[in-house]
Design a protein around this motif. Structure first.
Motif, PDB file in Angstrom:
ATOM      1  N   PHE A 113       0.825  -1.205   0.000  1.00 27.92           N
ATOM      2  CA  PHE A 113       0.000   0.000   0.000  1.00 27.92           C
ATOM      3  C   PHE A 113       0.862   1.259   0.000  1.00 27.92           C
ATOM      4  O   PHE A 113       1.899   1.314   0.663  1.00 27.92           O
ATOM      5  N   VAL A 114       0.436   2.289  -0.718  1.00 25.13           N
ATOM      6  CA  VAL A 114       0.911   3.640  -0.447  1.00 25.13           C
ATOM      7  C   VAL A 114       0.308   4.039   0.897  1.00 25.13           C
ATOM      8  O   VAL A 114      -0.853   3.713   1.186  1.00 25.13           O
ATOM      9  N   ILE A 115       1.068   4.737   1.732  1.00 24.07           N
ATOM     10  CA  ILE A 115       0.621   5.028   3.089  1.00 24.07           C
ATOM     11  C   ILE A 115       0.611   6.536   3.322  1.00 24.07           C
ATOM     12  O   ILE A 115       1.639   7.204   3.175  1.00 24.07           O
ATOM     13  N   ALA A 116      -0.535   7.074   3.681  1.00 24.87           N
ATOM     14  CA  ALA A 116      -0.655   8.479   4.067  1.00 24.87           C
ATOM     15  C   ALA A 116      -0.636   8.563   5.590  1.00 24.87           C
ATOM     16  O   ALA A 116      -1.439   7.905   6.261  1.00 24.87           O
ATOM     17  N   LEU A 117       0.287   9.349   6.128  1.00 21.10           N
ATOM     18  CA  LEU A 117       0.464   9.451   7.573  1.00 21.10           C
ATOM     19  C   LEU A 117      -0.028  10.796   8.077  1.00 21.10           C
ATOM     20  O   LEU A 117       0.538  11.846   7.757  1.00 21.10           O
ATOM     21  N   TYR A 118      -1.090  10.754   8.860  1.00 21.47           N
ATOM     22  CA  TYR A 118      -1.615  11.944   9.538  1.00 21.47           C
ATOM     23  C   TYR A 118      -0.953  12.075  10.914  1.00 21.47           C
ATOM     24  O   TYR A 118      -0.431  11.109  11.459  1.00 21.47           O
ATOM     25  N   ASN A 119      -1.011  13.278  11.470  1.00 21.69           N
ATOM     26  CA  ASN A 119      -0.490  13.551  12.820  1.00 21.69           C
ATOM     27  C   ASN A 119       0.907  12.946  12.998  1.00 21.69           C
ATOM     28  O   ASN A 119       1.149  12.184  13.939  1.00 21.69           O
ATOM     29  N   PRO A 120       1.854  13.286  12.123  1.00 23.39           N
ATOM     30  CA  PRO A 120       3.135  12.569  12.131  1.00 23.39           C
ATOM     31  C   PRO A 120       4.020  12.872  13.327  1.00 23.39           C
ATOM     32  O   PRO A 120       4.777  12.005  13.766  1.00 23.39           O
ATOM     33  N   PRO A 166       9.814   6.697  -2.841  1.00 25.75           N
ATOM     34  CA  PRO A 166       9.485   8.119  -2.746  1.00 25.75           C
ATOM     35  C   PRO A 166       8.661   8.429  -1.491  1.00 25.75           C
ATOM     36  O   PRO A 166       7.782   7.664  -1.095  1.00 25.75           O
ATOM     37  N   VAL A 167       8.983   9.577  -0.886  1.00 24.47           N
ATOM     38  CA  VAL A 167       8.251  10.064   0.271  1.00 24.47           C
ATOM     39  C   VAL A 167       7.913  11.537   0.023  1.00 24.47           C
ATOM     40  O   VAL A 167       8.794  12.324  -0.347  1.00 24.47           O
ATOM     41  N   VAL A 168       6.665  11.903   0.225  1.00 25.50           N
ATOM     42  CA  VAL A 168       6.202  13.274   0.027  1.00 25.50           C
ATOM     43  C   VAL A 168       5.843  13.889   1.376  1.00 25.50           C
ATOM     44  O   VAL A 168       5.071  13.307   2.144  1.00 25.50           O
ATOM     45  N   PHE A 169       6.395  15.047   1.665  1.00 25.84           N
ATOM     46  CA  PHE A 169       6.012  15.836   2.828  1.00 25.84           C
ATOM     47  C   PHE A 169       5.219  17.042   2.329  1.00 25.84           C
ATOM     48  O   PHE A 169       5.743  17.852   1.551  1.00 25.84           O
ATOM     49  N   GLY A 170       3.989  17.149   2.765  1.00 29.14           N
ATOM     50  CA  GLY A 170       3.182  18.306   2.393  1.00 29.14           C
ATOM     51  C   GLY A 170       2.776  19.069   3.633  1.00 29.14           C
ATOM     52  O   GLY A 170       2.014  18.558   4.457  1.00 29.14           O
ATOM     53  N   ARG A 171       3.324  20.272   3.801  1.00 28.78           N
ATOM     54  CA  ARG A 171       3.009  21.066   4.981  1.00 28.78           C
ATOM     55  C   ARG A 171       2.064  22.211   4.602  1.00 28.78           C
ATOM     56  O   ARG A 171       2.302  22.933   3.641  1.00 28.78           O
ATOM     57  N   ASP A 226      15.712  13.322   7.617  1.00 31.96           N
ATOM     58  CA  ASP A 226      16.312  14.652   7.650  1.00 31.96           C
ATOM     59  C   ASP A 226      15.327  15.774   7.356  1.00 31.96           C
ATOM     60  O   ASP A 226      15.679  16.953   7.445  1.00 31.96           O
ATOM     61  N   VAL A 227      14.096  15.436   6.986  1.00 26.93           N
ATOM     62  CA  VAL A 227      13.101  16.445   6.640  1.00 26.93           C
ATOM     63  C   VAL A 227      12.276  16.795   7.876  1.00 26.93           C
ATOM     64  O   VAL A 227      11.783  15.909   8.573  1.00 26.93           O
ATOM     65  N   LYS A 228      12.129  18.083   8.139  1.00 25.28           N
ATOM     66  CA  LYS A 228      11.358  18.522   9.296  1.00 25.28           C
ATOM     67  C   LYS A 228       9.858  18.409   9.022  1.00 25.28           C
ATOM     68  O   LYS A 228       9.391  18.646   7.911  1.00 25.28           O
ATOM     69  N   ALA A 229       9.116  18.054  10.059  1.00 19.75           N
ATOM     70  CA  ALA A 229       7.662  17.934   9.947  1.00 19.75           C
ATOM     71  C   ALA A 229       7.026  18.407  11.246  1.00 19.75           C
ATOM     72  O   ALA A 229       7.691  18.503  12.284  1.00 19.75           O
ATOM     73  N   ASP A 230       5.743  18.705  11.189  1.00 16.47           N
ATOM     74  CA  ASP A 230       4.991  19.075  12.381  1.00 16.47           C
ATOM     75  C   ASP A 230       3.550  18.627  12.190  1.00 16.47           C
ATOM     76  O   ASP A 230       3.240  17.883  11.254  1.00 16.47           O
ATOM     77  N   MET A 231       2.660  19.093  13.069  1.00 15.45           N
ATOM     78  CA  MET A 231       1.271  18.640  12.997  1.00 15.45           C
ATOM     79  C   MET A 231       0.521  19.204  11.796  1.00 15.45           C
ATOM     80  O   MET A 231      -0.580  18.761  11.473  1.00 15.45           O
ATOM     81  N   ALA A 232       1.118  20.178  11.101  1.00 15.86           N
ATOM     82  CA  ALA A 232       0.511  20.704   9.881  1.00 15.86           C
ATOM     83  C   ALA A 232       0.986  19.943   8.647  1.00 15.86           C
ATOM     84  O   ALA A 232       0.655  20.314   7.524  1.00 15.86           O
ATOM     85  N   THR A 233       1.770  18.877   8.870  1.00 20.21           N
ATOM     86  CA  THR A 233       2.366  18.116   7.773  1.00 20.21           C
ATOM     87  C   THR A 233       1.623  16.800   7.552  1.00 20.21           C
ATOM     88  O   THR A 233       1.253  16.124   8.497  1.00 20.21           O
ATOM     89  N   LEU A 234       1.419  16.478   6.296  1.00 20.65           N
ATOM     90  CA  LEU A 234       0.895  15.175   5.884  1.00 20.65           C
ATOM     91  C   LEU A 234       2.007  14.483   5.105  1.00 20.65           C
ATOM     92  O   LEU A 234       2.598  15.079   4.204  1.00 20.65           O
ATOM     93  N   VAL A 235       2.302  13.239   5.456  1.00 16.92           N
ATOM     94  CA  VAL A 235       3.388  12.491   4.823  1.00 16.92           C
ATOM     95  C   VAL A 235       2.798  11.344   4.012  1.00 16.92           C
ATOM     96  O   VAL A 235       1.959  10.582   4.516  1.00 16.92           O
ATOM     97  N   ILE A 236       3.235  11.227   2.772  1.00 18.33           N
ATOM     98  CA  ILE A 236       2.826  10.105   1.925  1.00 18.33           C
ATOM     99  C   ILE A 236       4.057   9.270   1.603  1.00 18.33           C
ATOM    100  O   ILE A 236       5.027   9.780   1.030  1.00 18.33           O
TER     101      ILE A 236
END
Length: 254
Positions: free
Chosen positions: A159-166, A191-196, A215-225
């Motif tokens: 599966f492609v995986i979408a991660l909420y609340n990362p 491939p990994v997508v960070f969408g903030r 190495d990519v920064k993320a927060d609660m406004a980020t959705l990771v695929i």
């Protein structure tokens, strides 16, 4: 007067992504309920009550809105993205199930919105073009070992995986642990997508690979695929790359 509760998805942020049905539900409400930052996205209207609450009181918020609707008010509960995706629709349903019988006779409507997963996918290209799943990495409402089992299952099944609340200040390690877990099943070049803040003025998109994702920064406004073994990246001169997952998949060998 018969009360009504509309659970309204505000979409990803910008007002242009608010559906006409959602706008009508907000305009017709006597009272609005919601988490403060989401409620702030709705313009104030004369005569319309606003009930703001914190991030971890979903049950109490839902109960208050149901009581108001039961008294005859036209109530709108606002929710970021889509209210049925890790959001307030489930919380309201839970309170209806546990609450008084009269709440089951209320007119309850769920008004959909564009969830972050779809907004980020659209910005990246078509990473959700084949089978995918969505997970929340928050272990506030479920144990971390269950999250690990689901990550293993989703990645091993392709599966492609979408991660909420990362990640958050209170949960700074879960996303890194998730990447380490997924690396047991997926190639480093996945491939990994960070969408903030997708759909807002401060939107930021980052496309990387699983071995570089730590190495990519993320927060609660980020959705990771996180892509599947089939997910591809098309480099384009002068344009952002396109991430897509073909609609076909290879057979799984026994």
């Amino acid at each position: 007067m018969t009360g009504r509760l509309a659970i309204v998805g505000l979409g990803p942020g910008d007002d242009r992504y608010l559906t006409p049905e959602a706008r009508e539900a907000l305009d017709g409400a006597d009272a609005l309920y919601g988490y403060g930052p989401y409620l702030d996205r709705v313009p104030e209207r004369c005569g319309q009550a606003r009930h703001e609450s914190g991030n971890r009181v979903e049950g109490a918020r839902a109960e208050a809105a149901l009581r108001d609707a039961a008294s005859g008010a036209q109530v709108a509960m606002v929710s970021g993205g889509d209210p049925g995706v890790f959001a307030m629709a489930s919380a309201v349903c839970g309170e209806i199930e546990a609450g008084p019988e009269s709440w089951r006779t209320l007119d309850v409507v769920v008004v959909p919105g564009i969830t972050a997963m779809l907004m980020v996918a659209a910005r990246a290209g078509a990473p959700l073009g084949h089978d995918f799943c969505a997970m929340s990495l928050s272990d506030n409402l479920k144990p971390w070992d269950l999250i690990e089992r689901r990550l293993d299952a989703a990645a091993s099944a392709g599966f492609v995986i979408a991660l909420y609340n990362p990640i958050s200040k209170a949960r700074p390690w879960q996303l890194g642990e998730a990447f380490t877990r997924l690396a047991r099943h997926l190639a480093p070049t996945t491939p990994v997508v960070f969408g903030r803040a997708a759909g807002r003025d401060d939107e930021a998109m980052t496309i990387t690979t699983l071995d570089q994702a730590h190495d990519v920064k993320a927060d609660m406004a980020t959705l990771v695929i996180v892509g599947s073994p089939e997910t591809r990246v098309i480099a384009r001169q002068g344009h952002a790359p396109l991430v897509y997952t073909p609609r076909t998949a290879a057979a799984v060998s026994a």
